[in-house]
Scaffold this active site. Structure first.
Site, mmCIF file in Angstrom:
data_model
loop_
_atom_site.group_PDB
_atom_site.id
_atom_site.type_symbol
_atom_site.label_atom_id
_atom_site.label_comp_id
_atom_site.label_asym_id
_atom_site.label_seq_id
_atom_site.Cartn_x
_atom_site.Cartn_y
_atom_site.Cartn_z
ATOM 1 N N LYS A 186 0.819 -1.208 0.000
ATOM 2 C CA LYS A 186 0.000 0.000 0.000
ATOM 3 C C LYS A 186 0.857 1.265 0.000
ATOM 4 C CE LYS A 186 -3.902 -2.276 0.140
ATOM 5 N NZ LYS A 186 -3.382 -3.580 -0.276
HETATM 6 C C1 LIG Z 1 -9.474 -4.019 -1.682
HETATM 7 C C2 LIG Z 1 -8.706 -4.686 -0.590
HETATM 8 N N1 LIG Z 1 -9.374 -5.136 0.496
HETATM 9 C C3 LIG Z 1 -8.732 -5.739 1.513
HETATM 10 C C4 LIG Z 1 -7.372 -5.931 1.492
HETATM 11 C C5 LIG Z 1 -6.702 -6.651 2.636
HETATM 12 O O1 LIG Z 1 -5.729 -5.896 3.274
HETATM 13 P P1 LIG Z 1 -4.496 -6.622 4.023
HETATM 14 O O2 LIG Z 1 -3.534 -7.075 2.983
HETATM 15 O O3 LIG Z 1 -3.939 -5.541 4.890
HETATM 16 O O4 LIG Z 1 -5.075 -7.727 4.817
HETATM 17 C C6 LIG Z 1 -6.646 -5.491 0.396
HETATM 18 C C7 LIG Z 1 -5.164 -5.698 0.329
HETATM 19 O O5 LIG Z 1 -4.565 -5.878 -0.690
HETATM 20 C C8 LIG Z 1 -7.320 -4.847 -0.674
HETATM 21 O O6 LIG Z 1 -6.660 -4.423 -1.750
#
Ligand SMILES: Cc1ncc(COP(=O)(O)O)c(C=O)c1O
Length: 392
Positions: A186
């Site tokens: 991110k």
């Molecule tokens: C749209 C979306 N939702 C949820 C997530 C989940 O986040 P995390 O990787 O911090 O668990 C991501 C991560 O890539 C995402 O792009």
């Protein structure tokens, strides 16, 4: 777009301070920690920036979505409508709550389409989860109307758009709950981390307890003596990530400023070619992590992509993206062939996403980095020109 690009001495100092004080747990040891609670500071700052009343920091964005669903009281067998264009974590969070993911189609901005969403609402629908993908927002006014009309909470998956806005308001703060991710891919990262926002005291209180084994948090009691409100899990964030999160939020405007100016420069440089940028519901509020163009047909998108790649630049067609388009998720398709949830399970076969497939097959994408030198930006501009020449 990885936040590690902007790591520097501020992150080192923040982490070093936590290590030197040997205070890694976000809760407890109230006397010894001398009033320093980094995760709590991170939450307070995130709430302040977002405009939401409450922010709860959790282990990652997936955990943030699960905690949000638990916070609004999702029960096994409940249906949650979401987008087929997302990261699989959105759907996994719903499945982790033993709820049923129901996939709508996307609109011309590539966000969950409120019209298709409304058609899918049943007496079992307990949440609608629009996803703000690759920088841009879903149609939040329409989702707010739907939520109000049917009495269904809206949970914004804003994991990809930390700092993005919609009509002047921060994405993640508009629904009953909203989530941010700080994972390593991110724009802002703390290694692994997430935030869930809500304005509701009741939802916050449930999420707060659930994310930490059901503990009721209080600075008046030692850890373990606070009492429990029920069962939960461990999705806590540590003080290390809390400290990194504070630095990340300080750098948010800097990172978004660079991304937005790079994207603007690219779009301006190719504005004479006739290529059409992906329309958005939030214009300038886009976090500019990606540059996406809509070609007139799947055939022209293929020609564009091939010419852009030959010109030496990474460019892809979103319909082919196995990470972000549900058409490719075989494990989900298998769930739709069985009665996994003891209730109606929709089909997740690729043909059920035909409308989204048609749109994503016309969408070509370039990812941006926060720090890009002139030659990297010019390479994208050159590739877009080459692609346009071949395709239009
Ligand atoms: C749209 C979306 N939702 C949820 C997530 C989940 O986040 P995390 O990787 O911090 O668990 C991501 C991560 O890539 C995402 O792009």
């Amino acid at each position: 777009m990885a936040g590690t690009e902007i790591f520097g001495k501020e992150e080192l100092e923040a982490v070093q301070d936590v290590i030197e004080r040997k205070m890694i747990h976000r809760y407890g040891s109230h006397g010894a920690r001398r009033g320093i609670y980094r995760v709590e500071e991170f939450e307070n700052r995130a709430a302040e920036i977002s405009g939401a009343r409450h922010a709860l920091a959790v282990a990652n964005g997936t955990a943030a979505l699960i905690v949000a669903l638990k916070g609004i009281g999702i029960q096994p067998g409940d249906e949650v409508i979401t987008s087929p264009f997302t990261f699989i974590a959105t759907v996994e969070a719903i499945v982790a709550c033993n709820a049923v993911p129901v996939l709508g189609e996307i609109d011309g901005t590539l966000s969950l389409d409120p019209v298709s969403t409304e058609r899918l609402i049943t007496e079992r629908t307990r949440a609608i989860m629009p996803v703000h993908m690759f920088g841009a927002a879903a149609d939040m006014d329409r989702f707010a109307e739907l939520g109000k009309k049917y009495g269904i909470p809206i949970i914004e998956d804003a994991c990809e758009v930390v700092g993005g806005t919609y009509k002047g308001r921060m994405l993640g703060s508009l629904g009953t709950c909203g989530t941010w991710s700080f994972d390593p891919n991110k724009t802002l990262t703390v290694g692994e981390g997430g935030i869930v926002f809500t304005d509701s005291e009741e939802v916050y209180s449930r999420m707060d307890c659930y994310h930490d084994h059901g503990h009721i948090h209080s600075k008046e009691h030692d850890r373990g003596a606070e009492g429990k409100s029920g069962l939960g899990v461990n999705y806590r964030l540590s003080e290390l990530q809390g400290a990194l999160g504070l630095v990340a939020l300080q750098k948010m405007d800097y990172a978004l400023g660079l991304l937005r100016s790079t994207k603007k420069r690219i779009l301006q440089a190719v504005s004479d070619t006739g290529i059409v940028p992906r329309p958005t519901h939030n214009g300038e509020g886009d976090t500019a992590s990606h540059v996406i163009f809509m070609l007139p047909s799947a055939e022209s998108a293929l020609k564009f992509r091939d010419a852009a790649v030959s010109a030496g630049c990474g460019c892809s067609i979103i319909a082919d993206n196995t990470w972000h388009f549900a058409k490719h998720w075989k494990a989900l398709e298998v769930m739709g062939e069985k009665d996994w949830f003891g209730t109606r399970t929709p089909s997740y076969a690729p043909e059920t996403m035909a409308g989204s497939d048609r749109l994503l097959a016309r969408a070509v994408m370039f990812g941006l980095s926060i720090i890009m030198d002139d030659s990297a930006v010019e390479a994208i501009i050159h590739a877009v020109r080459a692609g346009t020449k071949a395709a239009l």
